[in-house]
Design an enzyme around this catalytic site. Structure first.
Site, short mmCIF file in Angstrom:
data_model
loop_
_atom_site.label_atom_id
_atom_site.label_comp_id
_atom_site.label_asym_id
_atom_site.label_seq_id
_atom_site.Cartn_x
_atom_site.Cartn_y
_atom_site.Cartn_z
N ASP A 10 46.51 8.59 10.29
CA ASP A 10 47.30 7.54 11.01
C ASP A 10 48.84 7.98 11.18
O ASP A 10 49.31 8.23 9.93
CB ASP A 10 47.54 6.34 10.08
CG ASP A 10 46.46 5.33 10.40
OD1 ASP A 10 46.17 4.92 11.50
OD2 ASP A 10 46.08 4.62 9.15
N CYS A 50 47.06 -0.68 8.97
CA CYS A 50 47.65 -0.36 10.14
C CYS A 50 48.93 -1.17 10.51
O CYS A 50 49.77 -0.67 11.04
CB CYS A 50 46.73 -0.39 11.24
SG CYS A 50 45.30 0.72 11.04
N CYS A 78 45.75 11.00 6.35
CA CYS A 78 45.09 9.97 6.04
C CYS A 78 44.56 9.13 7.39
O CYS A 78 44.11 8.46 7.54
CB CYS A 78 46.02 8.90 5.51
SG CYS A 78 46.61 9.48 4.15
#
Lengths: 131, 393
Positions: free
Chosen positions: A41, A108, A39
């Site tokens: 991250d 995030c 993904c």
């Protein structure tokens, strides 16, 4: 390929440019690793705990500018806090401390919150394990 | 703070408009502003400029002027080609063949047509991004009404065997369209050599203005108009002509006709210096796209353990503009479908950077990127939990 300008705040760019507490910690009290490379991250957060207080932090992050900045910010926010205080730090608080994040980057900050929870969890598990 | 020279290496996204094109357009905003459909002198001078431009574009691709339709750009040209043929030939068949690495301006109309009952066959590509002409041949059946394969890929620069695919389609009597946005003005694009029935192009990809492009439609092609209204463009594309833009596009074509060959040679040298320099300086990096059948200006490299947007931002802090196949600059959070189609794992696709060079790219700029970029990757790798450490150190 998107060339969308990213309206990052000055704070985000500051933490991106000069991330605080980067690196691996020797003998951490707790480690949290969250996210998925597929993904785009992955965050790794290290905490050093003494008398229930987070006295030091380190992180490593594979991810975009917002991922790096939120990791950096969360390592700053939790330093000196008790574990219970640290657990109350929400992803929104991280985003706010950075002067806001673009909507598509809010995930995030969620990752940063999860990394922190995971590190504290790891520490508490180690505490209850028989030595 | 010292002012920094900015370096633009994203010519595949858009090019600066050539000053000569700007100059050519200038009179058509105020002095010669007439509507080309008007019969008085104001209109006729606009009409003359329009037709002269059409002739110039036609000559450039080896077409007849009446085979050129001016549009607002390649997205419109692609939509007009796909939907126009689909609805014109609906009674004949419903199969449309395309590839997995097309631009969204082909992919999205295809999705729309699939919902309308058309059968869309999406051909794969090999590890270099090439479509196999034999696969096109095998996918053709008597229900096939159209094949659309891009000329050169915008992300990885791979140039398709268009002439061969075109020959196969023509033998079967199936219409063939190519999205030639990255090719026109950079590579030879004579329609007779490419065996195409339709070809899309956009002005701002080869030093013309934005908001103007064209669609070549071979004489005799059965196609319905996308935009209906007035009689402009032989009733194929209604709407008052963007005369200034069209004049600018024609000027860009004229410049390309005289400069494209030498420019291509120059760009190949710079491109290869950049590719080799980066691959040599950065371990665990790989070139994406075909090593030789490649646009003269395209560099696309993946770097293990780092993410594209963070590389892009660091480059921007140094005044260098590039592009990435990472999810993180798109709203979808999916990495580039083109990079996945050539077989890259998602985490590698996230760590890709595209540099595209152009007419005003200097050797010194390439050298500056070669100086700065490996340091950026190294800095991000130290921060990355995926990085196993320096194997050589």
């Amino acid at each position: 390929m998107a060339e969308t300008p990213l309206p990052y705040s000055e704070k985000v760019m500051d933490h991106f440019r000069n991330p605080r507490n980067v690196g691996v910690m020797e003998n951490p009290s707790g480690v949290g690793k969250v996210g998925n490379a597929v993904c785009g991250d992955v965050m790794e957060l290290f905490i050093k705990v003494e008398n229930d207080i987070i006295i030091d932090t380190r992180f490593r992050t594979f991810g975009c500018g917002a991922a790096i900045a939120t990791s950096s910010m969360v390592t700053e926010l939790v330093k000196g806090k008790t574990l219970d205080e640290a657990l109350k730090i929400s992803n929104k608080a991280v985003a706010e401390a950075l002067g806001g994040l673009p909507p598509i980057k809010m995930h995030c900050s969620v990752l940063a919150e999860e990394a922190l929870k995971s590190a504290i969890d790891d520490y508490r598990k180690k505490q209850t394990e028989p030595k | 703070m010292k002012t920094m020279e900015r370096i633009y290496l994203d010519y595949a996204a858009t090019t600066p408009c050539h000053p000569e094109a700007v100059k050519a357009m200038q009179p058509y905003f105020y002095d010669k502003f007439g509507n080309a459909s008007s019969i008085y002198s104001f209109g006729q001078e606009a009409k003359a400029a329009l037709e002269e431009s059409r002739q110039r574009v036609a000559d450039f691709i080896g077409a007849r002027p009446e085979e050129i339709v001016f549009t607002s750009g390649a997205s419109e040209s692609n939509n007009a080609a796909l939907k126009g043929v689909a609805f014109a030939l609906r009674g004949k068949g419903n199969r449309i063949i395309t590839s997995v690495i097309e631009h969204h301006a082909i992919g999205e109309p295809c999705k729309f047509l699939a919902k309308e009952g058309f059968e869309i066959i999406i051909l794969p590509v090999d590890k270099d991004g090439l479509v196999d002409p034999d696969a096109v041949q095998k996918a053709l059946n008597d229900k096939t009404i159209l094949v659309s394969i891009m000329h050169a890929n915008n992300e990885i620069g791979t140039i398709q065997p268009i002439a061969e695919i075109g020959r196969i389609c023509r033998e079967k009597g199936v219409l063939f369209h190519t999205d030639a946005v990255q090719a026109v003005g950079h590579l030879p694009t004579l329609v007779s050599e490419l065996n195409v029935d339709m070809l899309s192009s956009s002005g701002h990809k080869f030093y013309g203005p934005k908001g103007v492009g064209f669609l070549y439609i071979r004489r005799g092609t059965k196609i319905k108009p996308l935009i209906q209204g007035g009689d402009q463009e032989r009733r194929f594309r209604a709407g008052t002509e963007n005369v200034a833009g069209i004049v600018g596009l024609a000027k860009a074509v004229e410049i390309a006709a005289s400069e494209m060959e030498a420019e291509g040679k120059q760009l190949i040298q710079l491109r290869d210096a950049l590719i080799q320099g980066i691959l040599k300086a950065v371990p665990d990096s790989r070139l994406n796209g075909h090593p030789a059948q490649r646009l003269p200006n395209n560099v696309n490299i993946s770097f293990a353990y780092v993410e594209g947007e963070s590389m892009l931002l660091n480059l921007d802090l140094e005044g260098i503009a590039a592009s990435t196949g990472s999810a993180c600059t798109s709203s979808s959070l999916e990495p580039s479908s083109v990079l996945l189609a050539i077989g890259l794992p998602a985490e590698t696709a996230h760590g890709s950077i595209r540099f595209t060079l152009g007419k005003w790219t200097a050797r010194a700029q390439v050298d500056r990127v070669l100086d700065i970029f490996p340091k950026i990757v190294a800095k991000l790798r130290v921060m990355s939990p995926l990085y196993p450490g320096d194997k050589n150190g």
